[in-house]
Write an enzyme that holds these catalytic residues in place. Structure first.
Site, PDB file in Angstrom:
ATOM      1  N   ASP A 125     -12.817  11.289 -31.793  1.00 52.89           N
ATOM      2  CA  ASP A 125     -12.352  10.039 -31.194  1.00 52.89           C
ATOM      3  C   ASP A 125     -13.256   8.855 -31.534  1.00 52.89           C
ATOM      4  OD1 ASP A 125     -14.512  10.887 -29.666  1.00 52.89           O
ATOM      5  OD2 ASP A 125     -13.304  11.399 -27.916  1.00 52.89           O
ATOM      6  N   ASN A 173     -13.759  14.679 -15.531  1.00 55.07           N
ATOM      7  CA  ASN A 173     -12.352  14.785 -15.113  1.00 55.07           C
ATOM      8  C   ASN A 173     -11.562  15.775 -15.964  1.00 55.07           C
ATOM      9  OD1 ASN A 173     -12.064  13.447 -17.525  1.00 55.07           O
ATOM     10  ND2 ASN A 173     -11.034  11.638 -16.685  1.00 55.07           N
ATOM     11  N   HIS A 179     -11.404  15.758 -19.319  1.00 51.62           N
ATOM     12  CA  HIS A 179     -10.876  15.307 -20.618  1.00 51.62           C
ATOM     13  C   HIS A 179     -11.559  16.043 -21.765  1.00 51.62           C
ATOM     14  CE1 HIS A 179     -13.841  11.635 -20.917  1.00 51.62           C
ATOM     15  NE2 HIS A 179     -14.352  12.666 -21.524  1.00 51.62           N
ATOM     16  N   GLU A 229      -7.207  11.962 -21.486  1.00 51.28           N
ATOM     17  CA  GLU A 229      -7.443  11.843 -20.049  1.00 51.28           C
ATOM     18  C   GLU A 229      -6.374  12.620 -19.267  1.00 51.28           C
ATOM     19  OE1 GLU A 229     -10.226  10.750 -19.351  1.00 51.28           O
ATOM     20  OE2 GLU A 229     -10.680   8.739 -20.096  1.00 51.28           O
TER      21      GLU A 229
HETATM   22  P1  PGA Z   1     -20.979  13.769 -22.369  1.00 46.77           P
HETATM   23  O1  PGA Z   1     -19.445  13.473 -22.586  1.00 46.77           O
HETATM   24  O2  PGA Z   1     -21.351  14.820 -23.364  1.00 46.77           O
HETATM   25  O3  PGA Z   1     -21.642  12.464 -22.665  1.00 46.77           O
HETATM   26  O4  PGA Z   1     -21.140  14.230 -20.969  1.00 46.77           O
HETATM   27  C1  PGA Z   1     -18.559  14.546 -22.729  1.00 46.77           C
HETATM   28  C2  PGA Z   1     -17.162  14.018 -22.689  1.00 46.77           C
HETATM   29  O5  PGA Z   1     -16.899  13.046 -21.970  1.00 46.77           O
HETATM   30  O6  PGA Z   1     -16.309  14.590 -23.371  1.00 46.77           O
END
Ligand code: PGA
Length: 243
Positions: free
Chosen positions: A73, A142, A144, A149
């Protein structure tokens, strides 16, 4: 807790061990197939993983010269040269330090005039490469994966998504203020992720406890995007600092 899914669950003693186990899986894959198509992730969780890959490369244990990569992404509206972009993150943590060929590196473009077209082209490029051989994932609080999302249908490919407020809050540490955090991103879809041949999911830290519990529950619902992974035959979850 008993194993509750077909996933392979690996509990790591700490963050460094989690990073090493994940890196070893990728390195072994590259050793067996130097033309591996890598699916890569950004965020705080995989930073240690990239350190391990760079160390292995510098030690002469692995080469990326024949490999290809696709990142999950990118933010919409953030220039690749901006330090908050995922293009910058990947250069900084991996690509500037290993022998990947620039032509073999792919990230979705967040500053195209026609984002929908860019998303469709990215999806087509992944297919043309024969799909991803091994995909790294983190997980949002959450649930994702990529920037899919809660509520994202499981059957869409690369697309533009509005970021959840909780995601923008979680990622504001990488920006000057919450207002600077983009509202949209371009992300591989869940369909794209599920088309990968092998998936390695990293989960680290207490902020991911609820997501970890929901994944363990094995309930598959679009409200919890990572639950789509239960439909994939080859998922390894490496976790630490969650119970
Ligand atoms: P993080 O993000 O590794 O910074 O916790 C993971 C994500 O949001 O997929």
């Amino acid at each position: 807790m008993n194993v509750v899914t077909n996933f392979k669950w690996i509990e790591a003693a700490n963050y460094d061990e989690m990073s090493k186990i994940a890196a070893t899986i990728f390195i072994d894959h590259l050793k067996k197939n130097s033309e591996t198509v890598l699916g890569l992730a950004t965020g705080g969780t995989p930073e240690g993983f990239y350190k391990e890959l760079v160390a292995a490369y510098k030690a002469g244990e692995v080469s990326f010269a024949q490999a290809k990569s696709f990142n999950l992404d990118e933010y919409v509206g953030i220039d690749p040269a901006n330090e908050s972009s995922y293009h910058y993150y990947m250069d900084h943590h991996l690509f500037n330090h290993v022998d990947m060929k620039r032509d073999n590196i792919n990230l979705p473009a967040g500053i195209q005039s026609n984002l929908e077209k860019a998303a469709a082209e990215y999806e087509a490029m992944i297919k043309a490469a024969g799909n991803i051989d091994i995909q790294l994932l983190g997980i949002g609080g959450n649930g994702h994966i990529g920037f899919n999302e809660p509520g994202t249908p499981f059957d869409v490919g690369t697309h533009i998504i509005e970021l959840a407020q909780s995601t923008r809050e979680a990622n504001k540490v990488y920006f000057d203020s919450i207002e600077d955090v983009p509202t949209h991103a371009i992300t591989m879809g869940i369909k794209t992720i599920l088309s990968s041949k092998k998936i390695v999911l990293l989960i680290a830290g207490a902020s991911k406890q609820e997501a970890f519990d929901r994944l363990r529950s094995r309930i598959v619902t679009e409200d919890f995007p990572a639950s789509a992974l239960h439909n994939h035959p080859d998922v390894t979850v490496i976790y630490t600092d969650v119970k």
